[in-house]
Design a protein around this motif. Structure first.
Motif, PDB file in Angstrom:
ATOM      1  N   ASP A 399       0.853  -1.212   0.000  1.00 26.32           N
ATOM      2  CA  ASP A 399       0.000   0.000   0.000  1.00 26.32           C
ATOM      3  C   ASP A 399       0.880   1.250   0.000  1.00 26.32           C
ATOM      4  O   ASP A 399       0.583   2.232  -0.689  1.00 26.32           O
ATOM      5  N   ALA A 402       2.263   1.823  -3.416  1.00 26.85           N
ATOM      6  CA  ALA A 402       1.216   2.327  -4.318  1.00 26.85           C
ATOM      7  C   ALA A 402       0.968   3.808  -4.061  1.00 26.85           C
ATOM      8  O   ALA A 402       0.841   4.610  -5.004  1.00 26.85           O
ATOM      9  N   ASP A 403       0.924   4.192  -2.784  1.00 24.90           N
ATOM     10  CA  ASP A 403       0.655   5.601  -2.458  1.00 24.90           C
ATOM     11  C   ASP A 403       1.831   6.508  -2.814  1.00 24.90           C
ATOM     12  O   ASP A 403       1.646   7.669  -3.177  1.00 24.90           O
ATOM     13  N   THR A 405       3.914   5.870  -5.345  1.00 25.90           N
ATOM     14  CA  THR A 405       3.861   5.944  -6.813  1.00 25.90           C
ATOM     15  C   THR A 405       2.798   6.951  -7.263  1.00 25.90           C
ATOM     16  O   THR A 405       3.012   7.729  -8.195  1.00 25.90           O
ATOM     17  N   ALA A 406       1.652   6.954  -6.560  1.00 22.92           N
ATOM     18  CA  ALA A 406       0.552   7.856  -6.949  1.00 22.92           C
ATOM     19  C   ALA A 406       0.793   9.286  -6.463  1.00 22.92           C
ATOM     20  O   ALA A 406      -0.032  10.176  -6.713  1.00 22.92           O
ATOM     21  N   ARG A 408       0.650  10.355  -3.441  1.00 21.23           N
ATOM     22  CA  ARG A 408      -0.141  10.714  -2.251  1.00 21.23           C
ATOM     23  C   ARG A 408       0.755  10.843  -1.019  1.00 21.23           C
ATOM     24  O   ARG A 408       0.424  11.536  -0.080  1.00 21.23           O
ATOM     25  N   THR A 429      11.149   2.955  -6.214  1.00 23.25           N
ATOM     26  CA  THR A 429       9.939   3.697  -5.798  1.00 23.25           C
ATOM     27  C   THR A 429      10.233   4.492  -4.532  1.00 23.25           C
ATOM     28  O   THR A 429       9.871   5.676  -4.422  1.00 23.25           O
TER      29      THR A 429
END
Ligand code: SF4
Ligand code: SF4
Ligand code: FES
Length: 541
Positions: A399, A402-403, A405-406, A408, A429
């Motif tokens: 998670d 993913a955050d 990368t996005a 956030r 990342t």
């Protein structure tokens, strides 16, 4: 509860328990070699013989013997009470047992000792067991006589390599069969057996096999003498120089209780030994766990690193201040570590969620691995459950990726270097973060990608609490002094909080412990027991 008397002292027992077992539970050791609380009782060493008074109306069990009459210069027939093995005699309500108070028991112990030492080599000066050997202990307590035999002792194989971890010395072996029974009954791999008879007896490995697997160290641990030694500890230290700290194995979520033995003279950890705990690991540890003490010194982060270069604490705190200046709280995240203690994770939660106002939390640690039905848990972290209790809402490491990368999450304070995977793309990342501040005791991707790394103490250098997979809170005490520039993570987090302009409310470890829910972080040890394992705790009187 039924009870019997041992040397006049009432001993309660559960139906089915033997005399030695009931005494052991009360902290009284009846001398023994072959008995072990976690194994079957073959009653082959005869060291535990006791005198049992006949029940009212029963005939006493007597034995005809020949006793030396010095006055007459001849043997004469006499009778003496027939002694019985305390490891096989079931306790009976109201029974009267004499051990220390019986002259016949003392004579029997002395004779058993003399018999065991008849062919024993005088290896003590070079034997790894010296200082924690039952033959030495019982010689001092019950024999104290020099050898009477003048013949050449029987010689047997020495330095026999049983497998990658264990070496056998047949001359030192007292044939208690504990090693055979451990492999058969606990490890479920009956690879050891005994061959020959009488004083030619020796332990042997099954043809075509070596002693290997996940539980070979325990054969050395149950060996009451120096017949089995581990390649790992052999000739490394004299045990009387070692001190010990009650610890918790960090190898997996089982959280086996252990003694962590260290030498205060060079501040090095030398070995683990299992610490009895019936709720967690009984009397055992796995091989991977037994060698995991090495992690106290291996793959450590010991100095402050700023952008990969050595730095000072003060300079690093300044950089952290700059990195976090004016950052929106939505972009800030904290990463807890299932590898670190409850106290360290609690301080991170205070800094991140309370002081920094970060509302994104994640948890990292090592990935899953081998498991079995004996001890080994597939979760290779000691405190996954503790972090779950502290931060049930924390997302996983994927998670976090993913955050990040996005976009956030841009600013992170992380505990521990470990991640479940160490793919190059994960590292890449993490390297896109605008700020990654990691407090790590060991190397790992989270430390490698960090802008600032603060070295923190491992479980061997600072007291900490860990919650195992069963939800049992256990405390590991500090053994050695902190290495390099490492300080406890909760202490460094307080410095970071100050650098960011906050006033931390955890100046001392005891304040954190008081604030942790159910504040009492306890070692889930059983009631006091007599020592039955092969070796005395290092450094014990
Ligand atoms: S090697 Fe040790 S544990 Fe095995 S039978 Fe000999 S003395 Fe007992
Ligand atoms: S089972 Fe897990 S906790 Fe127990 S000794 Fe092995 S690695 Fe350590
Ligand atoms: S301990 Fe009882 S006979 Fe060995």
């Amino acid at each position: 509860m039924p009870s019997f008397k041992l040397d006049g002292k009432p001993i309660p027992f559960e139906p089915g328990e033997s005399i030695i077992q009931a005494a052991y539970k009360q902290g009284i050791e009846i001398p023994h070699y072959c008995w072990h609380p976690g194994l079957s009782a073959p009653a082959n060493c005869r060291m535990c013989l006791v005198e049992i008074a006949p029940a009212p109306g029963q005939r006493p069990l007597m034995l005809d013997i020949l006793a030396w009459d010095a006055h007459a210069g001849a043997y004469k027939p006499v009778q003496k009470p027939k002694l019985l093995p305390a490891c096989q005699m079931g306790a009976v309500d109201g029974m009267e047992v004499k051990a220390e108070s019986s002259e016949h028991v003392h004579a029997a112990r002395k004779t058993v000792q003399e018999s065991l030492l008849l062919n024993h080599p005088v290896d003590c000066p070079i034997c790894d067991q010296a200082g924690e050997c039952k033959l030495q202990d019982y010689w001092l307590l019950y024999q104290k006589t020099p050898k009477r035999m003048r013949d050449e002792p029987v010689h047997k194989p020495k330095g026999v390599v049983f497998g990658p971890t264990i070496v056998y010395d047949a001359e030192r072996c007292v044939m208690c069969t504990r090693c055979i029974r451990f492999m058969e009954e606990v490890a479920k791999d009956p690879v050891l057996d005994m061959r020959e008879r009488g004083n030619l007896n020796e332990i042997t490995v099954a043809p075509g096999r070596v002693l290997d697997g996940k539980y070979t160290f325990m054969t050395e641990h149950v060996c009451p003498v120096g017949a089995l030694t581990t390649v790992d500890f052999r000739f490394k230290a004299r045990v009387w120089f070692l001190r010990t700290a009650p610890s918790v194995c960090q190898g997996c979520a089982t959280g086996c209780n252990a003694h962590l033995d260290y030498d205060p003279r060079n501040n090095r950890v030398y070995r683990y030994r299992p610490r009895d705990n019936e709720q967690v690991n009984h009397y055992w540890m796995c091989d991977d766990g037994m060698v995991s003490y090495r992690r106290a010194h291996e793959e450590r982060t010991l100095e402050v690193l700023v952008s990969g270069r050595l730095g000072s604490h003060a300079a690093a705190l300044e950089i952290v201040k700059k990195l976090f200046e004016g950052v929106a709280r939505e972009s800030v995240a904290v990463v807890f570590s299932a590898q670190h203690s409850l106290e360290d994770n609690w301080a991170l939660r205070e800094l991140g969620a309370v002081l920094l106002g970060a509302n994104r939390t994640y948890v990292s640690g090592l990935g899953l691995g081998y498991e079995d039905k004996i001890l080994i848990h597939k979760d290779k972290n000691p405190n996954t459950q503790g972090v779950k209790e502290l931060a049930p809402e924390a997302g996983s490491f994927s998670d976090l990726l993913a955050d990040v990368t996005a976009g956030r999450v841009t600013h992170v304070v992380a505990l521990g270097g470990a991640t479940p995977t160490s793919e190059p793309k994960d590292l890449a990342t993490l390297q896109t973060l605008r700020a990654l501040v990691t407090l790590a005791s060991h190397e790992g991707p989270l430390a490698e990608a960090a802008h600032v790394v603060f070295p923190v103490t491992s479980w061997a250098e600072a007291s900490g609490t860990y919650v195992n997979a069963k939800g049992i809170r256990q405390q590991a005490d500090a053994a050695i002094a902190p290495l390099g520039s490492a300080r406890p993570a909760w202490e460094v987090l307080a410095q970071v909080a100050k650098a960011l302009g906050f006033e931390p409310n955890w100046p001392k470890l005891r304040e954190i412990r008081a604030k942790l829910s159910g504040s009492s972080a306890v070692t889930a040890a059983g009631p006091p027991r007599a020592r039955t394992d092969a070796s005395s705790p290092a450094g014990a009187p």
